[in-house]
Scaffold this active site. Structure first.
Site, PDB file in Angstrom:
ATOM      1  N   GLU A  39       0.868  -1.184   0.000  1.00 23.37           N
ATOM      2  CA  GLU A  39       0.000   0.000   0.000  1.00 23.37           C
ATOM      3  C   GLU A  39       0.902   1.230   0.000  1.00 23.37           C
ATOM      4  O   GLU A  39       1.669   1.438   0.940  1.00 23.37           O
ATOM      5  CB  GLU A  39      -0.893   0.001   1.247  1.00 23.37           C
ATOM      6  CG  GLU A  39      -1.670   1.291   1.469  1.00 23.37           C
ATOM      7  CD  GLU A  39      -2.236   1.396   2.877  1.00 23.37           C
ATOM      8  OE1 GLU A  39      -2.377   2.529   3.371  1.00 23.37           O
ATOM      9  OE2 GLU A  39      -2.535   0.350   3.502  1.00 23.37           O
ATOM     10  N   ARG A  43       0.819  10.301   1.029  1.00 23.23           N
ATOM     11  CA  ARG A  43       1.353  11.300   1.961  1.00 23.23           C
ATOM     12  C   ARG A  43       2.481  12.086   1.321  1.00 23.23           C
ATOM     13  O   ARG A  43       3.070  12.962   1.957  1.00 23.23           O
ATOM     14  CB  ARG A  43       1.866  10.618   3.237  1.00 23.23           C
ATOM     15  CG  ARG A  43       0.799   9.834   3.984  1.00 23.23           C
ATOM     16  CD  ARG A  43       1.360   9.187   5.220  1.00 23.23           C
ATOM     17  NE  ARG A  43       0.459   8.157   5.734  1.00 23.23           N
ATOM     18  CZ  ARG A  43       0.732   7.390   6.784  1.00 23.23           C
ATOM     19  NH1 ARG A  43       1.865   7.544   7.427  1.00 23.23           N
ATOM     20  NH2 ARG A  43      -0.129   6.476   7.177  1.00 23.23           N
ATOM     21  N   THR A  67      -4.059   6.246   2.550  1.00 23.14           N
ATOM     22  CA  THR A  67      -4.298   7.610   3.025  1.00 23.14           C
ATOM     23  C   THR A  67      -5.134   8.399   2.019  1.00 23.14           C
ATOM     24  O   THR A  67      -4.861   9.568   1.726  1.00 23.14           O
ATOM     25  CB  THR A  67      -2.975   8.353   3.330  1.00 23.14           C
ATOM     26  OG1 THR A  67      -2.037   7.439   3.923  1.00 23.14           O
ATOM     27  CG2 THR A  67      -3.209   9.482   4.334  1.00 23.14           C
ATOM     28  N   LYS A 127     -10.541  -1.172   7.378  1.00 21.46           N
ATOM     29  CA  LYS A 127      -9.296  -0.859   8.068  1.00 21.46           C
ATOM     30  C   LYS A 127      -9.632  -0.495   9.513  1.00 21.46           C
ATOM     31  O   LYS A 127     -10.528   0.315   9.756  1.00 21.46           O
ATOM     32  CB  LYS A 127      -8.595   0.306   7.373  1.00 21.46           C
ATOM     33  CG  LYS A 127      -7.361   0.822   8.109  1.00 21.46           C
ATOM     34  CD  LYS A 127      -6.629   1.846   7.274  1.00 21.46           C
ATOM     35  CE  LYS A 127      -5.431   2.398   8.033  1.00 21.46           C
ATOM     36  NZ  LYS A 127      -4.475   3.100   7.169  1.00 21.46           N
TER      37      LYS A 127
END
Length: 212
Positions: A39, A43, A67, A127
């Site tokens: 993943e 960011r 994210t 998640k």
């Protein structure tokens, strides 16, 4: 893509990649250690390019985008070739964008209310973040009570280490664990590919022992 197919190894490497040129070597290092799922978090400015490079140069690795905070980021991830998405929280706009693109998404949840809303939106792989901060294994065991019959599965992430990995994998409601310890940002920046391969191989041995 069915999440079950790329969660079969029960581990997802969560990576922050500052330089897109590090993406393919990182994916190769993970693969050498026996892991085929990464993943790449949104960011950094180069996240989309990093995903595209992995898809092009290391196609045997399943690559997702993490994210994801906005619908626009979902689109960027899809355009880059990401095969799944992960969000730290539960956003209806992110959810809608993922569904419009037939894009597997793991929305982030912590509370029973968030789990209920995620199920209403059609998501069953969730998640659980930040896992260690919000009760870890005990919290997941508690959530299994009211939600066990729904088919919901969790991918806990946040503060999990090689030492605590077996405890999470022992829970039947945990589909896989997300971790960054095998490819920490510093290791990637230093291009410590052999170290990343070794840490990944150690994690895969732990998983094999749990399965046995």
């Amino acid at each position: 893509m069915n999440p079950e197919s790329f969660l079969r190894q029960r581990l997802v490497c969560v990576a922050v990649i500052d330089q897109p040129e590090d993406a393919a070597p990182l994916a190769e290092a993970l693969g050498a250690g026996g892991l085929n799922c990464i993943e790449v978090t949104f960011r950094t400015a180069g996240a989309a390019e990093a995903i595209a490079r992995i898809r092009k140069n290391v196609p045997q690795i399943t690559v997702g985008a993490g994210t994801l905070l906005t619908a626009d980021q979902v689109k960027q991830a899809v355009d880059a070739g990401a095969q799944f998405g992960v969000s730290p929280g539960l956003s209806e706009s992110v959810s809608r964008a993922a569904q419009q693109n037939n894009f597997p998404l793991f929305p982030g949840v912590i509370t029973p209310s968030e789990v209920m809303r995620a199920l209403e939106l059609g998501w069953k792989h969730l998640k659980f973040f930040p896992a260690e901060t919000f009760g870890g294994i005990n919290a997941l065991k508690a959530l299994a009570g009211p939600f066990g019959h729904t088919g919901v599965k969790f991918v806990p992430t946040g503060g999990i280490t090689a030492a605590t990995l077996p405890n999470y994998l022992a829970l039947p409601q945990v589909a896989a664990v997300g971790g960054s310890w095998m490819a920490e940002r510093k290791l990637v920046a230093e291009k410590a590919w052999d170290k990343i391969t070794a840490l990944t191989a150690e994690a895969m041995k732990v998983i094999a022992a749990v399965k046995a």
